[in-house]
Design an enzyme around this catalytic site. Structure first.
Site, PDB file in Angstrom:
ATOM      1  N   ASP A 310       0.814  -1.216   0.000  1.00 14.18           N
ATOM      2  CA  ASP A 310       0.000   0.000   0.000  1.00 14.18           C
ATOM      3  C   ASP A 310       0.851   1.271   0.000  1.00 14.18           C
ATOM      4  O   ASP A 310       0.429   2.309   0.505  1.00 14.18           O
ATOM      5  CB  ASP A 310      -0.934  -0.012   1.219  1.00 14.18           C
ATOM      6  CG  ASP A 310      -2.100   0.957   1.061  1.00 14.18           C
ATOM      7  OD1 ASP A 310      -2.651   1.031  -0.044  1.00 14.18           O
ATOM      8  OD2 ASP A 310      -2.457   1.635   2.045  1.00 14.18           O
ATOM      9  N   GLY A 313       0.866   7.215  -3.396  1.00 16.97           N
ATOM     10  CA  GLY A 313       1.397   8.554  -3.610  1.00 16.97           C
ATOM     11  C   GLY A 313       1.367   9.475  -2.405  1.00 16.97           C
ATOM     12  O   GLY A 313       2.108  10.458  -2.362  1.00 16.97           O
ATOM     13  N   LYS A 314       0.539   9.162  -1.410  1.00 21.79           N
ATOM     14  CA  LYS A 314       0.496   9.994  -0.205  1.00 21.79           C
ATOM     15  C   LYS A 314       1.357   9.417   0.916  1.00 21.79           C
ATOM     16  O   LYS A 314       1.404   9.971   2.010  1.00 21.79           O
ATOM     17  CB  LYS A 314      -0.951  10.175   0.265  1.00 21.79           C
ATOM     18  CG  LYS A 314      -1.774  11.019  -0.705  1.00 21.79           C
ATOM     19  CD  LYS A 314      -3.197  11.238  -0.219  1.00 21.79           C
ATOM     20  CE  LYS A 314      -3.271  12.186   0.959  1.00 21.79           C
ATOM     21  NZ  LYS A 314      -2.828  13.559   0.624  1.00 21.79           N
TER      22      LYS A 314
END
Length: 442
Positions: A310, A313-314
């Site tokens: 997981d 991008g954040k």
């Protein structure tokens, strides 16, 4: 407060007003403007919000939307304020004193710095709330929304003073740590992240500092924020500006996964979200492109070794200011493979592959070519990193050091050993692929 003031917020950096954020009540569009002084002496707060103020409302919206909570916490915040979840302006207005990084967004009437205040959160009160968090959540305290960030875990931003007291800071005080808790269907999630974060630090990767603490029956990970520093002598918290990967790439928060429309048969080929290719392309604009590329390679390889599928991008951020554009320490490192209830697919593809069990030498070579990485360099970094992980895990050195630092029961230590074996097996396999990477033409 006048109606005009209600639709405008001052943007402050280090207690200096650097511009304003306004909402056009006829078009419902946001406008972010820097002041003349900041345009001369300051820096752009995002690569896509230049100092000339020539940017579209969508850019300001994406920047602020990414600064707000995600998931259930976002819904709770919107419900608490009586607004739509997409009403970014109202949510920023409510919790704009404690967003990530150095910036605050406050109504003009609150321009004067309030005196520092600290509301201690007693352990008994926190345990009671945790016992009932499925019903009451962790967002609102004393009828005031406190920024909590949702994801795989429940999180709460807190201030911790020099004596170790936990609570909420206001005025010149703000959150310095994040408390992360488990959801009821995610047993051992805190232990998992604690182990992965400590392993990352033990092999020399820049990693956020974490501690393990039990609040009653509730395990918690205490994460020290790398964008904050408490100065006891002046009783204030210094803030450092950071942006996450979606802000860096000017992507909406819903685009944090590469397959931004999901992995359904008809849309899985659409890959407009955050990707390793886009992140590596951006390293060319950072303070030290070579150093940044190497950090990003090690980050992705370590994510593969610990099965952190997981890593979206954040889950990557930059220190971003006048003099720096460098990656922050790593955070949110979790072995997803230990939780079959989670999606077992890579958030960002390795080359063209999203299936983690199909990452072999060919896919690693494809990753190198698509991200313009020298394959011999990738092979060498993979081998070096794998050797460090194997040394920590095969000797039991990491587990031994963790049990010395904190009190863990036999079940906890047993889980650490299962996790260690899982990571060790994956790491040894990836290491075995390293020698073939330079030989493969994709």
């Amino acid at each position: 407060m006048t109606k005009a003031d209600a639709y405008r917020l001052d943007i402050k950096h280090a207690n200096q007003v650097i511009g304003n954020l306004s909402l056009d009540n006829t078009t419902n569009l946001l406008k972010l403007n820097y002041s003349q002084l900041w345009r001369r002496e300051g820096f752009a707060i995002s690569p896509h919000l230049p100092l000339d103020n020539h940017h579209s409302p969508e850019v300001a919206y994406n920047f602020l939307d990414n600064a707000l909570p995600e998931g259930e916490a976002r819904k709770l915040l919107a419900e608490n304020l009586g607004v739509s979840e997409k009403n970014v302006y109202s949510q920023v207005r409510a919790i704009g004193n404690d967003l990530a990084g150095a910036l605050t967004f406050l109504p003009p009437s609150k321009e004067k710095q309030k005196k520092p205040s600290f509301r201690i959160l007693e352990e008994e009160e926190l345990v009671t709330r945790l016992n009932n968090k499925e019903e009451f959540g962790l967002l609102t305290w004393d009828d005031k929304p406190r920024l909590s960030v949702a994801g795989v875990q429940d999180k709460l931003n807190v201030f911790i003073d020099g004596q170790g007291n936990i609570g909420f800071g206001d005025g010149s005080l703000c959150s310095t740590h994040i408390l992360k808790f488990e959801k009821k269907n995610c047993s051992n999630l805190v232990l998992n992240e604690f182990f992965c974060m400590k392993l990352s630090g033990a092999i020399g990767l820049p990693t956020a500092d974490v501690e393990y603490k039990q609040f009653g029956p509730h395990p918690s990970l205490i994460v020290k924020r790398f964008d904050r520093k408490y100065v006891g002598d002046s009783n204030k918290v210094m803030r450092r500006h950071v942006i996450d990967g979606c802000q860096m790439l000017n992507l909406p928060r819903d685009y944090k996964y590469e397959r931004n429309l999901g992995d359904g048969r008809d849309v899985k080929h659409i890959r407009d979200g955050a990707s390793l290719v886009k992140l590596f392309e951006f390293t060319e604009h950072m303070s030290s492109p070579i150093e940044s590329k190497q950090w990003l390679i090690n980050w992705q390889l370590f994510n593969l070794m610990i099965s952190n599928y997981d890593s979206h991008g954040k889950n990557v951020s930059l220190f971003f200011d006048r003099n720096n554009a460098r990656f922050t320490p790593a955070y949110d490192l979790v072995n997803i493979a230990m939780f079959p209830q989670f999606k077992q697919e890579l958030a960002m593809a390795m080359g063209d592959e999203f299936e983690p069990n199909d990452i072999h030498a060919y896919q690693l070579a494809d990753f190198a070519e698509t991200c313009q990485i020298n394959k011999k360099l990738l092979s060498r970094l993979l081998t070096d990193l794998a050797n460090k992980v194997i040394k920590q895990l095969s000797t039991g050195a990491l587990i031994e050091s963790l049990t010395i630092q904190s009190h863990f029961c036999e079940d906890d230590i047993s889980y650490f050993k299962q996790l260690s074996d899982n990571i060790l097996t994956k790491t040894e396999y990836l290491k075995a692929q390293a020698a073939d990477i330079p030989k493969i033409e994709v």
